[in-house]
Design a protein around this motif. Sequence first.
Motif, PDB file in Angstrom:
ATOM      1  N   SER A  30       0.986  -1.070   0.104  1.00 26.81           N
ATOM      2  CA  SER A  30      -0.036  -0.233  -0.229  1.00 26.81           C
ATOM      3  C   SER A  30       0.821   1.118   0.011  1.00 26.81           C
ATOM      4  CB  SER A  30      -0.817   0.084   1.149  1.00 26.81           C
ATOM      5  OG  SER A  30      -0.132   0.141   2.351  1.00 26.81           O
ATOM      6  N   ILE A  31       2.060   1.281   0.113  1.00 26.01           N
ATOM      7  CA  ILE A  31       3.149   2.348   0.105  1.00 26.01           C
ATOM      8  C   ILE A  31       3.324   2.786  -1.297  1.00 26.01           C
ATOM      9  CG2 ILE A  31       5.321   3.127   0.671  1.00 26.01           C
ATOM     10  CD1 ILE A  31       5.497   0.925   2.884  1.00 26.01           C
ATOM     11  N   TYR A  32       3.256   4.029  -1.530  1.00 17.40           N
ATOM     12  CA  TYR A  32       3.511   4.744  -2.820  1.00 17.40           C
ATOM     13  C   TYR A  32       4.694   5.451  -2.562  1.00 17.40           C
ATOM     14  CZ  TYR A  32       3.329   7.485  -6.845  1.00 17.40           C
ATOM     15  OH  TYR A  32       3.696   8.150  -8.009  1.00 17.40           O
ATOM     16  N   THR A  33       4.868   6.152  -1.323  1.00 18.23           N
ATOM     17  CA  THR A  33       5.924   7.083  -1.167  1.00 18.23           C
ATOM     18  C   THR A  33       6.472   7.084   0.373  1.00 18.23           C
ATOM     19  OG1 THR A  33       5.142   8.781  -2.500  1.00 18.23           O
ATOM     20  CG2 THR A  33       6.699   9.395  -1.002  1.00 18.23           C
ATOM     21  N   MET A  34       7.851   6.992   0.455  1.00 17.46           N
ATOM     22  CA  MET A  34       8.341   6.829   1.860  1.00 17.46           C
ATOM     23  C   MET A  34       9.218   8.279   1.949  1.00 17.46           C
ATOM     24  SD  MET A  34       9.350   3.055   2.638  1.00 17.46           S
ATOM     25  CE  MET A  34       9.696   3.422   4.153  1.00 17.46           C
ATOM     26  N   GLY A  35       9.299   8.577   3.191  1.00 19.56           N
ATOM     27  CA  GLY A  35      10.138  10.110   3.458  1.00 19.56           C
ATOM     28  C   GLY A  35      10.958  10.021   4.878  1.00 19.56           C
ATOM     29  N   PHE A  47      10.543  18.369   7.065  1.00 22.93           N
ATOM     30  CA  PHE A  47      10.907  17.256   5.701  1.00 22.93           C
ATOM     31  C   PHE A  47      12.415  17.427   5.353  1.00 22.93           C
ATOM     32  CE2 PHE A  47      10.105  15.296   1.861  1.00 22.93           C
ATOM     33  CZ  PHE A  47      10.781  15.733   0.944  1.00 22.93           C
ATOM     34  N   VAL A  48      12.961  16.202   4.971  1.00 17.26           N
ATOM     35  CA  VAL A  48      14.238  16.112   4.764  1.00 17.26           C
ATOM     36  C   VAL A  48      14.359  15.393   3.319  1.00 17.26           C
ATOM     37  CG1 VAL A  48      16.482  14.870   4.955  1.00 17.26           C
ATOM     38  CG2 VAL A  48      14.969  15.505   7.132  1.00 17.26           C
ATOM     39  N   ALA A  49      13.550  14.357   3.044  1.00 11.68           N
ATOM     40  CA  ALA A  49      13.816  13.815   1.523  1.00 11.68           C
ATOM     41  C   ALA A  49      12.564  12.678   1.577  1.00 11.68           C
ATOM     42  CB  ALA A  49      15.267  13.360   1.545  1.00 11.68           C
ATOM     43  N   LEU A  50      12.259  12.552   0.293  1.00 13.45           N
ATOM     44  CA  LEU A  50      11.561  11.361   0.066  1.00 13.45           C
ATOM     45  C   LEU A  50      11.639  10.706  -1.413  1.00 13.45           C
ATOM     46  CD1 LEU A  50       9.210  12.066  -2.746  1.00 13.45           C
ATOM     47  CD2 LEU A  50       8.378  13.831  -1.268  1.00 13.45           C
ATOM     48  N   GLY A  56      10.907   5.152  -7.960  1.00 11.49           N
ATOM     49  CA  GLY A  56      12.268   5.596  -7.114  1.00 11.49           C
ATOM     50  C   GLY A  56      12.552   7.064  -7.417  1.00 11.49           C
ATOM     51  N   SER A  57      11.727   7.995  -7.832  1.00 14.60           N
ATOM     52  CA  SER A  57      11.753   9.268  -8.014  1.00 14.60           C
ATOM     53  C   SER A  57      12.096   9.864  -6.440  1.00 14.60           C
ATOM     54  CB  SER A  57      10.715  10.067  -8.415  1.00 14.60           C
ATOM     55  OG  SER A  57      10.256   9.295  -9.784  1.00 14.60           O
ATOM     56  N   THR A  58      13.049  10.949  -6.522  1.00 12.47           N
ATOM     57  CA  THR A  58      13.401  11.344  -5.238  1.00 12.47           C
ATOM     58  C   THR A  58      13.438  13.000  -5.118  1.00 12.47           C
ATOM     59  OG1 THR A  58      15.663  11.773  -6.063  1.00 12.47           O
ATOM     60  CG2 THR A  58      15.194   9.729  -4.939  1.00 12.47           C
ATOM     61  N   TYR A  59      13.245  13.513  -3.945  1.00 13.29           N
ATOM     62  CA  TYR A  59      13.124  14.984  -3.920  1.00 13.29           C
ATOM     63  C   TYR A  59      13.677  15.370  -2.493  1.00 13.29           C
ATOM     64  CZ  TYR A  59      10.976  19.633  -3.118  1.00 13.29           C
ATOM     65  OH  TYR A  59      11.002  20.942  -2.819  1.00 13.29           O
ATOM     66  N   ALA A  60      14.277  16.399  -2.379  1.00 11.42           N
ATOM     67  CA  ALA A  60      15.094  16.594  -1.082  1.00 11.42           C
ATOM     68  C   ALA A  60      14.970  17.884  -0.708  1.00 11.42           C
ATOM     69  CB  ALA A  60      16.610  16.218  -1.221  1.00 11.42           C
ATOM     70  N   VAL A  70      18.644   9.916  -0.601  1.00  9.90           N
ATOM     71  CA  VAL A  70      17.659   8.937  -0.009  1.00  9.90           C
ATOM     72  C   VAL A  70      17.565   7.885  -1.293  1.00  9.90           C
ATOM     73  CG1 VAL A  70      15.873  10.143  -1.381  1.00  9.90           C
ATOM     74  CG2 VAL A  70      15.107   8.341   0.447  1.00  9.90           C
ATOM     75  N   SER A  71      17.379   6.613  -0.839  1.00  8.26           N
ATOM     76  CA  SER A  71      17.413   5.250  -1.891  1.00  8.26           C
ATOM     77  C   SER A  71      16.432   4.364  -1.051  1.00  8.26           C
ATOM     78  CB  SER A  71      18.863   4.892  -2.054  1.00  8.26           C
ATOM     79  OG  SER A  71      19.250   4.468  -0.792  1.00  8.26           O
ATOM     80  N   ARG A  72      16.121   3.418  -1.970  1.00  8.07           N
ATOM     81  CA  ARG A  72      15.175   2.195  -1.498  1.00  8.07           C
ATOM     82  C   ARG A  72      15.808   1.156  -2.108  1.00  8.07           C
ATOM     83  NH1 ARG A  72      14.312   2.018  -6.432  1.00  8.07           N
ATOM     84  NH2 ARG A  72      12.294   1.881  -7.280  1.00  8.07           N
TER      85      ARG A  72
END
Length: 122
Positions: A30-35, A47-50, A56-60, A70-72
């Motif tokens: 159910s997860i779409y984004t992690m931050g 907020f730090v990063a997501l 795997g799109s990122t934003y900081a 940030v990575s996964r």
Amino acid sequence: QVQLVESGGGLVQAGGSLRLSCAASGRTFSIYTMGWFRQAPGKEREFVALITWSAGSTYAADSVKGRFTVSRDNAKNMMYLQMNSLEPEDTAVYYCAAGKTPTNTASGYDYWGQGTQVTVSS
């Protein structure tokens, strides 16, 4: 439900590095984004990063761009925050969060970890 557990915090000197990890379990489909968020004493959660779970799109945040990454790892249900060139101002409790929309707003996340302390000495 999704359970999140952070690890990797600690004490480091200014200019040093740390790698935080966040382990997700439960209904991870159910997860779409992690931050990553952080909260220093007497301050609001910041907020730090997501990272989006599938693409795997990122934003900081501007304050950490060029220093934090940030990575996964989808196969392991893990998210990471590589923190380089740490500054005393980075001292805070760091939280990982999971939600359905990519947002830099804490209220947009449904699940939270318990936090891990990062302390940067000058």
